[in-house]
Design an enzyme around this catalytic site. Structure first.
Site, short mmCIF file in Angstrom:
data_model
loop_
_atom_site.label_atom_id
_atom_site.label_comp_id
_atom_site.label_asym_id
_atom_site.label_seq_id
_atom_site.Cartn_x
_atom_site.Cartn_y
_atom_site.Cartn_z
N ARG A 84 0.86 -1.18 0.00
CA ARG A 84 0.00 0.00 0.00
C ARG A 84 0.90 1.24 0.00
NH1 ARG A 84 -2.91 2.96 4.86
NH2 ARG A 84 -3.75 4.63 3.59
N HIS A 121 -3.37 10.86 0.62
CA HIS A 121 -2.84 10.64 1.97
C HIS A 121 -2.31 11.99 2.47
CE1 HIS A 121 -1.22 7.33 4.80
NE2 HIS A 121 -0.94 8.48 5.39
N GLU A 166 -7.56 8.17 6.24
CA GLU A 166 -7.91 8.77 7.52
C GLU A 166 -8.51 10.17 7.43
OE1 GLU A 166 -4.73 8.55 10.37
OE2 GLU A 166 -4.69 6.37 10.32
N ASN A 287 -7.32 1.59 9.95
CA ASN A 287 -5.99 1.84 10.50
C ASN A 287 -6.13 1.80 12.01
OD1 ASN A 287 -5.36 2.39 7.84
ND2 ASN A 287 -4.91 4.55 8.16
N TYR A 289 -4.18 1.74 15.82
CA TYR A 289 -2.95 1.89 16.63
C TYR A 289 -3.17 1.62 18.11
CZ TYR A 289 -0.63 3.43 12.47
OH TYR A 289 -0.08 3.44 11.21
N GLU A 360 -3.50 -0.26 8.21
CA GLU A 360 -2.29 0.17 8.94
C GLU A 360 -2.34 -0.40 10.35
OE1 GLU A 360 -1.49 4.40 9.24
OE2 GLU A 360 -1.95 4.71 7.12
#
Ligand code: FCB
Length: 445
Positions: A84, A121, A166, A287, A289, A360
């Site tokens: 990606r 992005h 995002e 994504n 985290y 991600e």
């Protein structure tokens, strides 16, 4: 804990046949060669002293623009099925800009690595920003034209596409708080930027489908929101934060409606736009985290996880208690929150949820013998596997990131790569985690 991928004691579970393994990067963070593209909002932002903590810029970054054959060889040797990356709109705008992506896609295809481009992005062309950027409806239309142009040129060799990265972070950090480019501090007046990004996504889905593309997703950031306590004020504040992070973008995309009370704050003919925004997706990218602990406002600015949250926000972000390890960024490492996130998505959206891809997941740590990164990835892959066992349809997993790179307002201080980059010499050195992931992938079907 981390284990040998082939280890008898604690082997990595087997993922389904056809599960897509990949790594992610983005154009502004790795490409460099800023002199061979138009400027973006990030060039203007980093030129202002103090915006980026170490006052660095991404003018050279990892010089991937010139070193892409070496980077593609690293991908091939790692054994991932997919890569990606993002396409820089400012580069596409400049003469010959698309030629670079043409070369990159050919190199990837020859190496047997599936290219998965993200069309936006965060690096909006400065010329588009000057005309109003994401606060202006026309930007959504221009984005769809750009998407069509790229698909026309590369669509014969690319099947899987991502529209936006995002939009939640780009709205919050770039337009509400101003800690990312374009540096606007509009607080809740930033909501039109959310709507126009969503509209841009929907219009781009239509443009890509018109160009023959059949496999389209979006990459959104999500994470469980945990109230700081059982007190009503904390629960209410956490609920509000959860709407902003987990529902403001996903609800329009997946349900065709805004969370209660937010549609009224959006510009234009919202009902008509929602029909465009809710164009069915082939898959939904997450994504992930870390989870966030949220409580009632505390009457003061809060520094957290590298960001400043102003006092006037109707919530405050708190430390998560429990002695969890933290990354160099200060983000807590809590793999089981990924299982919780995935099952909560399935529960909220039911049959409106297309297959999920983790677009991600990763962590920032110093060092080449990065045992903490191995533990992080090992834990999160097992957590993802538990979600599969619970019946959530997850089709792929992409590590952020292939290379250490320009981490936005943090500059080069945060290292997320499986491969270390020496920013003096630009030499790439695979870290211990690179070898670990290669072994995990070799042991998979
Ligand atoms: C995500 C961004 C990505 C990278 C990681 C650490 O929010 O999409 O570019 O900065 O965080």
């Amino acid at each position: 804990m981390a284990s040998d991928a082939r280890g008898a004691t604690n082997p990595m579970p087997r993922f389904p046949d056809g599960f897509l393994w990949g790594v992610s990067t983005s154009a502004h963070q790795i490409e460099g060669a800023a002199d061979q593209r138009d400027p973006s909002v990030w060039d203007a932002f980093t030129a202002e002293p103090g915006r980026v903590k170490d006052n660095t810029t991404a003018a050279v970054a990892c010089d991937h623009y010139h070193r892409y054959p070496e980077d593609v060889a690293l991908l091939r040797d790692l054994g991932v099925g997919a890569y990606r990356f993002s396409i820089s709109w400012p580069r596409v705008q400049s003469p010959g800009g698309l030629d670079f992506y043409d070369r990159l896609v050919d190199e990837l295809t020859a190496a047997g690595v599936q290219p998965v481009p993200t069309l936006f992005h965060w690096d909006l062309p400065l010329s588009v920003e000057t005309e109003g950027g994401w606060l202006r409806r026309e930007t959504a239309e221009r984005f769809a034209e750009y998407a069509a142009l790229v698909a026309e040129r590369l669509g014969d060799r690319i099947s899987k596409w991502i529209t936006l990265n995002e939009p939640a972070e780009h709205t919050l950090l770039g337009h509400a708080l101003g800690t990312h480019a374009p540096g606007k501090q509009l607080m809740f007046d930033a909501l039109p930027a959310a709507h126009h990004q969503l509209l841009a996504h929907g219009l781009a889905v239509r443009a890509l489908r018109a160009a023959g593309v059949t496999d389209i997703g979006i990459a959104n950031s999500h994470g469980p929101t945990w109230p700081a306590s059982d007190e009503a004020a904390d629960v209410e504040a956490a609920g509000f934060y959860d709407v902003l992070l987990n529902q403001l973008f996903a609800d329009p995309l997946l349900l065709g409606q805004y969370p209660e009370g937010l549609g009224e704050l959006m510009p234009g003919d919202v009902a008509a736009d929602l029909k465009v925004i809710a164009e069915p997706l082939d898959w939904y990218g997450i994504n992930y985290y870390a989870p966030t602990s949220v409580g009632a406002p505390q009457g003061a600015d809060i520094e957290f996880g590298g960001y400043t949250f102003p006092a006037e926000l109707p919530f405050s972000v708190r430390e998560i208690e429990g002695g969890h390890p933290v990354t160099d960024f200060g983000w807590p490492v809590i793999p089981e929150a990924l299982t919780e996130l995935l099952t909560s998505f399935r529960d909220r959206y039911g049959d409106r949820l297309p297959p999920i891809v983790i677009t991600e997941n990763g962590c920032s740590y110093e060092g080449i013998d990065d045992q903490e990164r191995i533990a992080f990835l090992d834990g999160h892959l097992r957590a993802l596997h538990r979600a599969l066992e619970a019946g959530v349809d997850v089709r792929g997993y992409f590590v952020w990131s292939l290379l250490d790179n320009f981490e936005w307002a943090e500059g080069y201080a945060r290292r997320f790569g499986l491969v270390h980059v020496d920013y003096e010499t630009l030499k790439r050195t695979p870290k211990a985690s690179y070898g670990w992931l290669r072994d995990v992938l070799r042991a998979q079907p």
